[in-house]
Scaffold this active site. Structure first.
Site, PDB file in Angstrom:
ATOM      1  N   LEU A  67       3.288  -1.350  -5.877  1.00  0.00           N
ATOM      2  CA  LEU A  67       2.231  -1.715  -4.947  1.00  0.00           C
ATOM      3  C   LEU A  67       2.689  -1.320  -3.552  1.00  0.00           C
ATOM      4  O   LEU A  67       3.880  -1.407  -3.241  1.00  0.00           O
ATOM      5  CB  LEU A  67       1.956  -3.222  -4.966  1.00  0.00           C
ATOM      6  CG  LEU A  67       1.285  -3.832  -6.202  1.00  0.00           C
ATOM      7  CD1 LEU A  67       1.144  -5.337  -6.011  1.00  0.00           C
ATOM      8  CD2 LEU A  67      -0.066  -3.199  -6.469  1.00  0.00           C
ATOM      9  N   ASP A  68       1.744  -0.901  -2.705  1.00  0.00           N
ATOM     10  CA  ASP A  68       2.086  -0.646  -1.308  1.00  0.00           C
ATOM     11  C   ASP A  68       2.747  -1.883  -0.712  1.00  0.00           C
ATOM     12  O   ASP A  68       2.429  -3.017  -1.108  1.00  0.00           O
ATOM     13  CB  ASP A  68       0.833  -0.318  -0.492  1.00  0.00           C
ATOM     14  CG  ASP A  68       0.289   1.064  -0.779  1.00  0.00           C
ATOM     15  OD1 ASP A  68       0.994   1.875  -1.405  1.00  0.00           O
ATOM     16  OD2 ASP A  68      -0.861   1.329  -0.377  1.00  0.00           O
ATOM     17  N   MET A  69       3.620  -1.671   0.247  1.00  0.00           N
ATOM     18  CA  MET A  69       4.316  -2.788   0.879  1.00  0.00           C
ATOM     19  C   MET A  69       3.331  -3.837   1.387  1.00  0.00           C
ATOM     20  O   MET A  69       3.565  -5.047   1.256  1.00  0.00           O
ATOM     21  CB  MET A  69       5.184  -2.279   2.032  1.00  0.00           C
ATOM     22  CG  MET A  69       5.969  -3.379   2.740  1.00  0.00           C
ATOM     23  SD  MET A  69       6.969  -2.758   4.117  1.00  0.00           S
ATOM     24  CE  MET A  69       5.669  -2.456   5.338  1.00  0.00           C
TER      25      MET A  69
END
Length: 235
Positions: A67-69
């Site tokens: 997942l994106d940060m």
């Protein structure tokens, strides 16, 4: 000339913010908070991440997806190499169903639909991506769950898993995600309001179809239309 966007210093939340939701001999299901890297980034200061936290808690873990940060929500990790291989193949073959919640600026028209816009993996300004008909295919299904005068709560079901896909697709239809510092308008939201809510897949050991849900985090708040914040309604 390739340039990079100036990024804020990495200040992740404490390890306790990463919640282990389920664990067995083959997989770990965790709920990642916004602001925490899924895997180590470049440089020793970015070694602290979901993988490192779970490895300290439960022994060696293997990455299956990311997942994106700035995105919060549910992730699956493998505890064995065979489990990692089977889950990675399931992601590649689109046999894993993912559901996200996003609070956006504006309201989509129509209220539900399919976004089919290819995404280029190369950009002259890292880490951005862009819509490009010659890029890799990317498909997102969306449905409006709730509307406000200037915003909407959407449920998203991506068929593909391109980097920044949901951010780019929602921007492309005129409804950028609140708090998106890459593609959205400048706003004061402290977090990207994008949450990976559910994962459904065949268990890599038993082949049983299983589904897991990550509770909506307390910081997933939506701006009221009169200023301030109000808790986001559950779909």
């Amino acid at each position: 000339m390739i340039t990079s966007l100036p990024l804020s210093p990495y200040r992740p939340p404490a390890a306790e913010a990463l919640e282990t939701l389920y664990i067995d001999d083959h997989i770990i299901i965790a709920s990642k908070p916004s602001g925490l890297l899924s895997v180590p980034g470049r440089g020793p200061e970015k070694a602290f991440c979901a993988v490192s936290i779970l490895s300290r808690r439960h022994g060696e873990v293997f990455t299956v997806h990311r997942l994106d940060m700035d995105t919060s929500g549910i992730m699956v990790f493998a505890r064995t190499k065979p489990a990692q291989s089977r889950l990675a193949r399931a992601f590649q073959d689109r046999r894993i169903e993912k559901t996200y919640l996003a609070f956006v600026h504006g309201q989509p028209d129509p209220k539900q639909g399919k976004i089919d816009l290819a995404i280029a993996t190369f950009s002259k300004q890292r880490p951005l991506r862009h819509i490009d008909e010659n890029g890799r295919p990317a498909i997102t299904h969306y449905e409006t769950l709730e509307t406000r005068p200037n915003h909407a709560l959407l449920q998203l079901k991506p068929e593909t898993g391109r980097s920044h896909q949901l951010r780019l697709h929602l921007k492309a239809i005129g409804t950028p995600i609140v708090g998106d510092k890459f593609y959205g308008p400048d706003d004061s939201a402290p977090h990207l309001l994008l949450h990976a809510a559910t994962l459904e897949f065949n268990h890599p050991a038993t082949n049983e179809r299983v589904q897991f849900t990550a509770p909506q985090p307390s910081y997933f708040e939506i701006p009221s239309e009169t200023g301030g914040n109000t808790g986001c309604c559950s779909p």
